[in-house]
Design a protein around this motif. Structure first.
Motif, PDB file in Angstrom:
ATOM      1  N   GLY A   1     -46.307  81.456 -81.418  1.00  0.00           N
ATOM      2  CA  GLY A   1     -45.573  80.584 -80.491  1.00  0.00           C
ATOM      3  C   GLY A   1     -46.208  79.224 -80.327  1.00  0.00           C
ATOM      4  N   HIS A   2     -47.458  79.100 -80.752  1.00  0.00           N
ATOM      5  CA  HIS A   2     -48.169  77.822 -80.583  1.00  0.00           C
ATOM      6  C   HIS A   2     -48.373  77.118 -81.919  1.00  0.00           C
ATOM      7  N   THR A   3     -47.461  77.377 -82.841  1.00  0.00           N
ATOM      8  CA  THR A   3     -47.427  76.633 -84.101  1.00  0.00           C
ATOM      9  C   THR A   3     -46.639  75.339 -83.877  1.00  0.00           C
TER      10      THR A   3
ATOM     11  N   TRP B   1     -44.454  69.062 -73.960  1.00  0.00           N
ATOM     12  CA  TRP B   1     -45.732  69.694 -73.625  1.00  0.00           C
ATOM     13  C   TRP B   1     -45.573  71.196 -73.562  1.00  0.00           C
ATOM     14  N   CYS B   2     -46.567  71.897 -74.044  1.00  0.00           N
ATOM     15  CA  CYS B   2     -46.569  73.366 -74.012  1.00  0.00           C
ATOM     16  C   CYS B   2     -47.554  73.841 -72.946  1.00  0.00           C
ATOM     17  N   ARG B   3     -47.381  75.075 -72.478  1.00  0.00           N
ATOM     18  CA  ARG B   3     -48.318  75.636 -71.485  1.00  0.00           C
ATOM     19  C   ARG B   3     -49.724  75.714 -72.027  1.00  0.00           C
ATOM     20  N   CYS B   4     -49.904  75.630 -73.364  1.00  0.00           N
ATOM     21  CA  CYS B   4     -51.238  75.731 -73.953  1.00  0.00           C
ATOM     22  C   CYS B   4     -51.956  74.382 -73.974  1.00  0.00           C
ATOM     23  N   GLY B   5     -51.259  73.316 -73.525  1.00  0.00           N
ATOM     24  CA  GLY B   5     -51.893  72.002 -73.501  1.00  0.00           C
ATOM     25  C   GLY B   5     -51.618  71.177 -74.746  1.00  0.00           C
TER      26      GLY B   5
ATOM     27  N   GLY C   1     -45.198  70.140 -78.713  1.00  0.00           N
ATOM     28  CA  GLY C   1     -44.333  70.490 -79.835  1.00  0.00           C
ATOM     29  C   GLY C   1     -44.524  71.886 -80.370  1.00  0.00           C
ATOM     30  N   CYS C   2     -45.059  72.802 -79.535  1.00  0.00           N
ATOM     31  CA  CYS C   2     -45.223  74.184 -80.004  1.00  0.00           C
ATOM     32  C   CYS C   2     -43.856  74.865 -80.158  1.00  0.00           C
ATOM     33  N   LEU C   3     -43.814  75.864 -81.030  1.00  0.00           N
ATOM     34  CA  LEU C   3     -42.588  76.640 -81.251  1.00  0.00           C
ATOM     35  C   LEU C   3     -41.968  77.104 -79.930  1.00  0.00           C
TER      36      LEU C   3
HETATM   37 ZN   LIG Z   1     -48.515  75.936 -77.194  1.00  0.00          ZN
END
Ligand SMILES: [Zn+2]
Length: 395
Positions: free
Chosen positions: A243-245, A253-257, A260-262
């Motif tokens: 999911g973080h590709t 922005w993604c929750r991982c910081g 553009g994550c999947l």
């Molecule tokens: Zn992510």
């Protein structure tokens, strides 16, 4: 490797299972004689059937001739008791009481922001487990095993949540210890996508595959990786976080910081928003929370396009894994996996377009048979395999 190996392996499996059923408790040597299969073929097949929980291993009362010790015998399993399975998703907690063959006797569920409220989520999990026990008419001391899935990776060595960008509010927690303390029983805990892979492998669409990827496409997107029949977690426990590709051209922005994550493009909430938009009419705005089940939208051409597009986007990422791992199957789970053909077809298109032809050709793309229940049933499969749960001592 022969292209029809899965079919041949399935026939062998059915032959051995039928022989065990007919013979009653039987040794591997007896099974080899009965079926005409080699000892090693019988051994491989028996290992798979033990993993599936369909047979149990015990000891014969009769000493083996000339050796003076009892022989290991195999028999078809009936349900050998009840287990508790607990599924913690990003937005829900479900607990089920089930037989060791996966028949759910009672199930309790509630919604919660699991990602940000770990203490409350673990409290809720324990409460729901106790409620399911009561509803099913059993006591905790009758339960043979307890297992739970959480929506993030666990460090292999410590069993602690430690990836600082995924499930950040859980970092430092040992969910197995925490749940064990609340329930007063040992609890096996694993990543939810790995549990989903086990659910589909034991009870669903992956039963005939030893090498496959299970993709949980829901609020988060993760992969359970099974290679040569074993769950592959990476060197430290963090494998499968697809999911973080990064998706080229995406920038949210993604929750991982990261950006553009999947997950920021095709999580179920994004897809639901798109579907609600196109299903709204000029007179009435459709709420994303009032959408029909995604599996019922395949006949709507506009909705089918949205679902196919989501499949293509996830398939683009999965295609790279197909190149790396050459799996026999991609099993699509989670709420998006339950959307059926438009989504599955989109994943297939991208794998055909971006994976190497030889690997693409051998990778089946199928919807999970268990839908969004794969993770819960995976916890039941794992709980049923807990050391105390199998008659005869096989673990
Ligand atoms: Zn992510």
């Amino acid at each position: 490797m022969s292209a029809d190996l899965p079919a041949r392996r399935r026939r062998t499996r059915d032959t051995v299972l039928a022989a065990i059923t007919q013979l009653g408790p039987a040794t591997r040597a007896e099974l080899s004689r009965r079926t005409g299969l080699s000892r090693s073929a019988v051994g491989d097949c028996v290992a798979g059937l033990l993993l599936e929980g369909l047979i149990a291993e015990g000891w014969s009362d009769e000493p083996t001739a000339g050796r003076g010790r009892p022989a290991s015998v195999l028999s078809v399993r009936g349900a050998t008791g009840v287990v508790l399975g607990i599924d913690l998703g990003h937005a829900h907690v479900t607990a089920a009481l089930a037989t060791t063959l996966g028949e759910v006797l009672a199930e309790c569920s509630d919604e919660l922001d699991v990602d940000h409220l770990p203490g409350q989520a673990l409290d809720l999990a324990a409460r729901l487990a106790e409620r399911a026990l009561r509803a099913g008419g059993h006591r905790l001391d009758e339960v043979r095993g307890v297992a739970a899935g959480i929506p993030g990776p666990l460090a292999m060595r410590t069993n602690v949540v430690s990836a600082p960008t995924i499930l950040a509010d859980w970092v430092g927690l040992d969910p197995a210890a925490e749940l064990g303390r609340r329930l007063g029983r040992p609890v096996v805990v694993a990543n939810d996508a790995d549990m989903g892979a086990q659910g589909e492998r034991v009870f669903g669409a992956a039963r005939r595959f030893d090498d496959f990827l299970y993709v949980k496409a829901s609020h988060g997107i993760g992969a359970g990786i099974v290679l040569a029949g074993q769950t592959y977690r990476g060197s430290a426990g963090f494998a499968g976080e697809i999911g973080h590709t990064h998706i080229p051209g995406a920038s949210n922005w993604c929750r991982c910081g990261s950006r553009g994550c999947l997950e920021t493009v095709v999580s179920i909430s994004h897809v639901r928003r798109r579907l609600a938009h196109i299903l709204s009419t000029s007179g009435a705005t459709m709420s994303e929370h009032r959408l029909p089940p995604l599996g019922e939208l395949a006949d709507n051409p506009a909705a089918a396009r949205v679902l196919t597009d989501a499949g293509r986007t996830i398939g683009r990422v999965v295609a790279d894994l197909v190149n790396c791992l050459n799996p026999a199957a991609i099993v699509l789970g989670g709420e998006l996996g339950a959307a059926g053909e438009p989504f599955v077809g989109g994943v297939r298109e991208s794998i055909d377009r971006y994976a190497q032809p030889a690997s693409a050709l051998t990778a089946q793309v199928v919807a999970g048979q268990l839908g969004s229940r794969a993770e819960l049933l995976g916890t039941i499969a794992i709980a049923s395999r807990a050391p105390t749960s199998v008659v005869g001592g096989h673990t």
